[in-house]
Motif scaffolding. Structure first.
Motif, PDB file in Angstrom:
ATOM      1  N   ASP A   1       0.847  -1.210   0.000  1.00 50.09           N
ATOM      2  CA  ASP A   1       0.000   0.000   0.000  1.00 50.09           C
ATOM      3  C   ASP A   1       0.873   1.246   0.000  1.00 50.09           C
ATOM      4  OD1 ASP A   1      -2.262  -1.525  -0.007  1.00 50.09           O
ATOM      5  OD2 ASP A   1      -2.593  -1.396   2.173  1.00 50.09           O
ATOM      6  N   TRP A   2       1.935   1.204   0.783  1.00 50.53           N
ATOM      7  CA  TRP A   2       2.822   2.373   0.848  1.00 50.53           C
ATOM      8  C   TRP A   2       3.473   2.631  -0.517  1.00 50.53           C
ATOM      9  CZ3 TRP A   2       7.982   3.158  -0.099  1.00 50.53           C
ATOM     10  CH2 TRP A   2       8.461   4.423   0.250  1.00 50.53           C
ATOM     11  N   VAL A   3       3.972   1.579  -1.155  1.00 47.89           N
ATOM     12  CA  VAL A   3       4.615   1.770  -2.466  1.00 47.89           C
ATOM     13  C   VAL A   3       3.586   2.327  -3.455  1.00 47.89           C
ATOM     14  CG1 VAL A   3       5.701   0.630  -4.455  1.00 47.89           C
ATOM     15  CG2 VAL A   3       6.346  -0.051  -2.142  1.00 47.89           C
ATOM     16  N   MET A   4       2.404   1.731  -3.495  1.00 45.59           N
ATOM     17  CA  MET A   4       1.381   2.159  -4.460  1.00 45.59           C
ATOM     18  C   MET A   4       1.029   3.637  -4.252  1.00 45.59           C
ATOM     19  SD  MET A   4       0.990  -0.438  -6.344  1.00 45.59           S
ATOM     20  CE  MET A   4      -0.375   0.005  -7.381  1.00 45.59           C
ATOM     21  N   ALA A   5       1.020   4.061  -2.995  1.00 45.43           N
ATOM     22  CA  ALA A   5       0.660   5.453  -2.697  1.00 45.43           C
ATOM     23  C   ALA A   5       1.763   6.422  -3.124  1.00 45.43           C
ATOM     24  CB  ALA A   5       0.385   5.594  -1.197  1.00 45.43           C
ATOM     25  N   HIS A   6       2.952   5.914  -3.397  1.00 47.03           N
ATOM     26  CA  HIS A   6       4.076   6.811  -3.737  1.00 47.03           C
ATOM     27  C   HIS A   6       4.588   6.639  -5.163  1.00 47.03           C
ATOM     28  CE1 HIS A   6       4.058   7.037   0.667  1.00 47.03           C
ATOM     29  NE2 HIS A   6       4.525   8.249   0.471  1.00 47.03           N
ATOM     30  N   LEU A   7       3.852   5.876  -5.966  1.00 46.35           N
ATOM     31  CA  LEU A   7       4.367   5.627  -7.331  1.00 46.35           C
ATOM     32  C   LEU A   7       4.390   6.881  -8.195  1.00 46.35           C
ATOM     33  CD1 LEU A   7       2.884   2.153  -8.386  1.00 46.35           C
ATOM     34  CD2 LEU A   7       5.275   2.733  -7.946  1.00 46.35           C
ATOM     35  N   ASP A   8       3.597   7.888  -7.827  1.00 45.96           N
ATOM     36  CA  ASP A   8       3.544   9.101  -8.652  1.00 45.96           C
ATOM     37  C   ASP A   8       4.647  10.102  -8.327  1.00 45.96           C
ATOM     38  OD1 ASP A   8       1.447   8.219 -10.072  1.00 45.96           O
ATOM     39  OD2 ASP A   8      -0.077   9.179  -8.802  1.00 45.96           O
ATOM     40  N   ALA A   9       5.431   9.823  -7.321  1.00 46.76           N
ATOM     41  CA  ALA A   9       6.504  10.767  -6.954  1.00 46.76           C
ATOM     42  C   ALA A   9       7.503  10.875  -8.111  1.00 46.76           C
ATOM     43  CB  ALA A   9       7.210  10.264  -5.699  1.00 46.76           C
ATOM     44  N   PRO A  10       8.216  11.994  -8.210  1.00 46.55           N
ATOM     45  CA  PRO A  10       9.172  12.157  -9.321  1.00 46.55           C
ATOM     46  C   PRO A  10      10.229  11.044  -9.348  1.00 46.55           C
ATOM     47  CG  PRO A  10       8.921  14.209  -8.084  1.00 46.55           C
ATOM     48  CD  PRO A  10       8.122  13.182  -7.360  1.00 46.55           C
ATOM     49  N   LEU A  11      10.647  10.583  -8.176  1.00 48.64           N
ATOM     50  CA  LEU A  11      11.575   9.440  -8.136  1.00 48.64           C
ATOM     51  C   LEU A  11      10.876   8.268  -7.449  1.00 48.64           C
ATOM     52  CD1 LEU A  11      14.891  11.251  -7.169  1.00 48.64           C
ATOM     53  CD2 LEU A  11      14.510   9.941  -9.270  1.00 48.64           C
ATOM     54  N   ALA A  12      11.215   7.067  -7.888  1.00 55.29           N
ATOM     55  CA  ALA A  12      10.508   5.870  -7.431  1.00 55.29           C
ATOM     56  C   ALA A  12      10.646   5.657  -5.920  1.00 55.29           C
ATOM     57  CB  ALA A  12      11.080   4.659  -8.155  1.00 55.29           C
ATOM     58  N   PRO A  13       9.578   5.148  -5.287  1.00 55.50           N
ATOM     59  CA  PRO A  13       9.695   4.812  -3.864  1.00 55.50           C
ATOM     60  C   PRO A  13      10.673   3.669  -3.628  1.00 55.50           C
ATOM     61  CG  PRO A  13       7.606   4.019  -4.780  1.00 55.50           C
ATOM     62  CD  PRO A  13       8.256   4.846  -5.840  1.00 55.50           C
ATOM     63  N   MET A  14      11.332   3.738  -2.479  1.00 52.96           N
ATOM     64  CA  MET A  14      12.332   2.701  -2.139  1.00 52.96           C
ATOM     65  C   MET A  14      11.948   2.025  -0.827  1.00 52.96           C
ATOM     66  SD  MET A  14      16.403   3.129  -1.228  1.00 52.96           S
ATOM     67  CE  MET A  14      16.185   4.392   0.024  1.00 52.96           C
ATOM     68  N   VAL A  15      11.898   0.699  -0.845  1.00 58.60           N
ATOM     69  CA  VAL A  15      11.803  -0.078   0.398  1.00 58.60           C
ATOM     70  C   VAL A  15      13.180  -0.684   0.618  1.00 58.60           C
ATOM     71  CG1 VAL A  15      10.662  -1.990   1.571  1.00 58.60           C
ATOM     72  CG2 VAL A  15       9.372  -0.595  -0.073  1.00 58.60           C
TER      73      VAL A  15
END
Ligand SMILES: Nc1ncnc2c1ncn2[C@@H]1O[C@H](COP(=O)(O)OP(=O)(O)OP(=O)(O)O)[C@@H](O)[C@H]1O
Ligand SMILES: O=C(O)[C@@H](O)C(=O)CO
Length: 413
Positions: free
Chosen positions: A292-306
């Protein structure tokens, strides 16, 4: 045709990229394929996840890979392991080398992890990483395969069946014929393996000539590159692709020195979330929460990182609390499940850090193999799954510069 058996997936893409760059049409397979290969290629790289498995499993996987490569037309074989000679106490590199030699009816091979372009050099049989010995390079703190000795002769002698000799820097300076003569001397002395010095690429070029007749060669991607150059007659690779822009995620499970720097650098610029080992072990909804966290941040200019990446002191504390094996296994399983869900949800570009981590992610996604694209850094190419336009950057722990994750995304078209 050259057949490569790689003991992890980042290592496989590392050597595949150097073979491609040096003019060999190369395909990288995900494990040992179930069917025969119909593509016309010059080299086939089989990616295994055998580096830290129990020895018997590593041998079995490697022998299966060898049989498949033989059945698919390969005549010379390369066992690719890490340029930092990552091996467990029981070995794996030694026993797998022995098993491959036996299966091929051979009794001699070389040990050449050198990769000068990434600072891995060998002098008097000692492996250096940059300016320091392997066991002072941070690799002594590796979570799964800590390296506490830099002497390759000693390391091989401790884990392999036969004994090991050295072909020194001085010997290499006298050319390939002299190196071959050194092999004969070592064989006559009863040695089964030769550690070969390489302080720069020119010695790898000499060694590539000297091993032309050996059925089995072992080492890192450095020697692989020069064997490819010899086989292709110095051709350059073609058709290097880069991925189109699309939903991207960064998954970092390496605790290497360089990955720690890369993760710290990327945290300044992009959404990031640290994987919590306690949660991974005890919370059955944890993968869903990460998803859920990754999906919520996919629109950021740079990709989300876990990331599970931590510096050595923190790693030690986690390993003491949960057990080293249990911690690494749950982290790998969490990344694998997360990647699977993200792929289903439309993530198309996966940037993963760490050999074990990358291996488990790619195994879970289950593509049969990969085409090799443009290099992001030395030894880290873009890969495209054979079945779908899904792209991967499988970054070895210590490869790439500090801005690797940003740089990789800057290549999208
Ligand atoms: N915070 C952590 N605590 C305990 N184990 C960890 C932690 N983070 C990562 N690990 C484990 O450490 C191992 C790291 O190995 P991995 O091969 O992925 O990286 P690497 O060795 O740096 O990369 P390479 O093999 O490409 O050099 C994995 O099994 C991973 O699950
Ligand atoms: O040789 C290397 O350093 C890498 O390809 C590797 O094997 C990391 O897992």
């Amino acid at each position: 045709m050259l057949g490569i058996i790689a003991d992890d997936f980042t290592g496989a893409s590392d050597i595949a990229s150097f073979l491609t760059e040096n003019g060999l049409r190369t395909v990288q397979m995900n494990g040992v394929p179930k069917t025969t290969l119909n593509d016309r290629v010059d080299a086939i790289v089989i990616s295994l996840k055998s580096r830290s498995n129990p020895v018997a499993e590593a041998i079995e996987q490697s022998l299966n890979a060898l049989s498949w490569l033989q059945a698919n037309g390969c005549t010379q074989f390369y066992f690719k392991y890490c340029s930092t000679f990552d091996s467990t106490e029981q070995g794996n590199i030694g026993p797998v080398t022995d098993a491959l030699l036996d299966a091929l009816g051979e009794d001699f091979t070389v040990i050449s992890p050198a990769l000068p372009v990434n600072g891995r050099t060998i002098f008097n049989g000692y492996l250096f990483v940059g300016n320091v010995l392997l066991n002072e390079s941070g690799m002594q703190n590796h979570p799964v395969t800590p390296m506490r000795d830099a002497n390759l002769v000693r390391l091989m002698d401790a884990q392999a069946r036969g004994t090991t000799g050295l072909v020194s820097h001085q010997d290499l300076l006298q050319g390939a014929e002299n190196v071959k003569a050194c092999f004969n001397v070592l064989k006559a002395q009863g040695h089964r393996y030769a550690v070969v010095d390489a302080v720069d690429n020119s010695q790898l070029a000499v060694l590539a000539q000297a091993v032309a007749e050996l059925k089995l060669v072992t080492g890192g991607s450095g020697l692989g590159a020069y064997i490819a150059a010899r086989l292709s007659g110095g051709k350059q690779g073609e058709n290097a692709f880069v991925p189109p822009k699309g939903n991207t995620v960064v998954l970092s499970g390496s605790c290497s020195l360089m990955t720690n720097k890369q993760v710290a650098n990327y945290q300044q610029k992009a959404p990031h979330l640290q994987l919590d080992v306690e949660q991974a072990l005890n919370n059955e909804n944890y993968v869903d929460q990460l998803y859920d966290w990754v999906m919520a941040h996919l629109d950021a200019p740079l990709a989300p990182m876990v990331f599970a990446t931590v510096p050595p002191e923190q790693l030690k504390a986690i390993q003491q609390q949960f057990g080293a094996k249990q911690a690494s296994q749950i982290i790998e399983a969490t990344f694998a499940k997360l990647a699977k869900k993200l792929h289903t949800a439309g993530v198309v570009n996966f940037i993963t850090a760490g050999g074990e981590t990358s291996s488990i992610v790619v195994q879970e996604l289950g593509f049969s193999g990969f085409h090799i694209g443009k290099q992001i850094a030395a030894g880290v190419p873009w890969l495209q799954a054979v079945e779908e336009p899904i792209y991967f950057a499988l970054k070895s722990g210590n490869f790439g510069k500090e801005d690797f994750f940003v740089y990789a995304q800057g290549m999208f078209i």
